[in-house]
Structure formats: C-alpha cells, structure tokens
Design an enzyme around this catalytic site. Structure first.
Site: not given
Length: 89
Positions: A14-16
């Site tokens: 769940l990165h940017a």
C-alpha cells in the site's frame, strides 16, 4: 456495519500510488470506511493515514465500513485489492 479483511497482494504494498487509487474509491462513498491492522484503524479516505500503515505485500488488513452504501464500498475496495491496484507485476 461490515467488518472484514483484505489481503495486500500487489508487489509494492500500500504505497503512494496504490493509496491514491484506494482514496479514489473510498471518497466516492458516504459510509465511514476504516482500514488497519487489528485495533489500529485509520480513516481510509485520508492518504497520510494510509501511508502510515506501512502495509507491505502479504499484510492482512481489517476493513470496517459503516453506512448506507457499505456493501457497494466493500465490493469496490475488495475488487481493487484483488486487481493488485491495476499495477504491472
């Protein structure tokens, strides 16, 4: 109220970019949507909160949705996770 789980299966977690896609989905709904690990839940409509979760690949997240459109929200959120946020492997 819906209280379920979703698994982070995309390579980068769940990165940017993935968080941004999740925000696009969650902000369409009037329901309260919270996501997190165990009892540590954050507002799934707030990108900074999502990024602070540090949810990498393999993480199981708790999803709590409360409101009139909760079922539709759950369906769209789970579809997004299942589609690996539409990222290339």
């Amino acid at each position: 109220m819906i209280d379920t789980t979703v698994d982070v299966i995309n390579k980068l977690g769940l990165h940017a970019r993935a968080s941004g896609k999740l925000i696009e989905v969650t902000t369409k709904f009037r329901s309260s949507i919270q996501i997190g690990k165990g009892d540590k839940l954050v507002d799934a409509k707030n990108i900074m909160s999502l990024l602070m979760l540090g949810a990498g690949k393999g993480t199981t997240l708790r999803l709590v949705i409360d409101g009139a459109d909760a079922e539709k929200a759950e369906e769209e959120i789970k579809s997004l996770f299942a589609a690996k946020f539409y990222e290339a492997d």
